[in-house]
Design an enzyme around this catalytic site. Structure first.
Site, PDB file in Angstrom:
ATOM      1  N   HIS A 181       2.679   1.831   9.007  1.00 54.76           N
ATOM      2  CA  HIS A 181       2.284   3.252   8.978  1.00 54.76           C
ATOM      3  C   HIS A 181       1.572   3.627  10.278  1.00 54.76           C
ATOM      4  O   HIS A 181       1.787   4.709  10.825  1.00 54.76           O
ATOM      5  CB  HIS A 181       1.332   3.529   7.799  1.00 54.76           C
ATOM      6  CG  HIS A 181       1.968   3.352   6.450  1.00 54.76           C
ATOM      7  ND1 HIS A 181       1.334   2.713   5.412  1.00 54.76           N
ATOM      8  CD2 HIS A 181       3.172   3.751   5.968  1.00 54.76           C
ATOM      9  CE1 HIS A 181       2.125   2.725   4.338  1.00 54.76           C
ATOM     10  NE2 HIS A 181       3.244   3.348   4.651  1.00 54.76           N
TER      11      HIS A 181
ATOM     12  N   LYS B 121      -4.081   6.049 -11.702  1.00 53.72           N
ATOM     13  CA  LYS B 121      -4.081   4.834 -12.516  1.00 53.72           C
ATOM     14  C   LYS B 121      -3.166   3.773 -11.908  1.00 53.72           C
ATOM     15  O   LYS B 121      -3.359   2.598 -12.040  1.00 53.72           O
ATOM     16  CB  LYS B 121      -3.611   5.160 -13.945  1.00 53.72           C
ATOM     17  CG  LYS B 121      -4.709   5.757 -14.795  1.00 53.72           C
ATOM     18  CD  LYS B 121      -4.206   6.200 -16.149  1.00 53.72           C
ATOM     19  CE  LYS B 121      -3.461   7.492 -15.981  1.00 53.72           C
ATOM     20  NZ  LYS B 121      -2.776   8.011 -17.109  1.00 53.72           N
TER      21      LYS B 121
ATOM     22  N   ARG C 184      12.926   2.046   7.522  1.00 56.77           N
ATOM     23  CA  ARG C 184      12.963   0.594   7.777  1.00 56.77           C
ATOM     24  C   ARG C 184      14.395   0.078   7.707  1.00 56.77           C
ATOM     25  O   ARG C 184      14.988  -0.263   8.714  1.00 56.77           O
ATOM     26  CB  ARG C 184      12.097  -0.155   6.763  1.00 56.77           C
ATOM     27  CG  ARG C 184      10.615  -0.046   7.036  1.00 56.77           C
ATOM     28  CD  ARG C 184       9.800  -0.518   5.889  1.00 56.77           C
ATOM     29  NE  ARG C 184      10.177   0.212   4.685  1.00 56.77           N
ATOM     30  CZ  ARG C 184       9.535   0.218   3.549  1.00 56.77           C
ATOM     31  NH1 ARG C 184       8.474  -0.526   3.413  1.00 56.77           N
ATOM     32  NH2 ARG C 184       9.927   0.942   2.517  1.00 56.77           N
TER      33      ARG C 184
ATOM     34  N   SER D  36       3.575  -1.137   1.603  1.00 52.85           N
ATOM     35  CA  SER D  36       2.296  -1.179   0.884  1.00 52.85           C
ATOM     36  C   SER D  36       2.436  -2.063  -0.343  1.00 52.85           C
ATOM     37  O   SER D  36       1.539  -2.819  -0.696  1.00 52.85           O
ATOM     38  CB  SER D  36       1.898   0.231   0.438  1.00 52.85           C
ATOM     39  OG  SER D  36       1.696   1.049   1.550  1.00 52.85           O
TER      40      SER D  36
END
Ligand code: PNS
Length: 161
Positions: free
Chosen positions: A17, A41, A90, A128
């Site tokens: 990023h 959550k 990517r 991530s």
């Protein structure tokens, strides 16, 4: 003046990023890193934490601003008076989702244009999700994330590398 928006979940902000942010900041006059307020959550970090980590990582880039947004990206684009959506690509596997997102945004707001930057080869495997998984099972994530993100992740579980 050109102003682009680089949207994402950034949970957490990775070196991949940061690479897209640095390259975007060198192309556009202003770049807004826009952090999605999503289902907290499911996210590891709150939106405030994700913004802080991105801000810290991009502190050396004076034309980069980090903001959060809720709801439709195109509404945020209009609010911030930007027409350019910046996304990193990517692999081919990213393309289908990115294509759909770009087409939907174009349909919702015909004035928007999505610009793709091809991820630097050294980050092509990075996401991530994989960073969180490596961390969860005790692997070292030091080379994958900016120092501030590394620190915060370690604060969660101090014995982790
Ligand atoms: O990093 P991500 O999770 O791949 O980023 C996805 C993001 C935030 C760019 C996308 O989910 C988004 O723009 N969400 C906001 C809602 C929206 O506008 N969706 C587009 C129509 S499907």
């Amino acid at each position: 003046m050109s102003r682009a928006v680089y949207p994402g979940s950034f949970d957490p902000f990775t070196n991949g990023h940061l690479d897209i942010t640095e390259r975007g900041a060198s192309i556009f006059d202003e770049l807004i890193v826009a952090v999605l307020v999503n289902d907290s959550k499911r996210a590891m970090f709150s939106v405030n934490e994700r913004c802080m980590m991105a801000r810290e990582a991009a502190v050396h880039l004076p034309n980069v601003k980090v903001m959060s947004f809720e709801g439709l990206l195109v509404d945020f684009m209009r609010q911030e008076q930007s027409r350019v959506i910046l996304r990193g690509l990517r692999a081919i596997s990213d393309f289908e989702y990115e294509f759909q997102l770009a087409q939907m945004n174009k349909q919702l707001a015909p004035e928007t244009e999505t610009f793709f930057l091809v991820t630097d080869a050294k980050y092509s495997y990075l996401s991530s999700r994989s960073v969180k998984e490596v961390f969860k099972f005790g692997g070292s994530i030091k080379d994958f994330v900016p120092p501030g993100v590394f620190r915060r992740m370690r604060e969660r579980i101090p014995q982790r590398q």
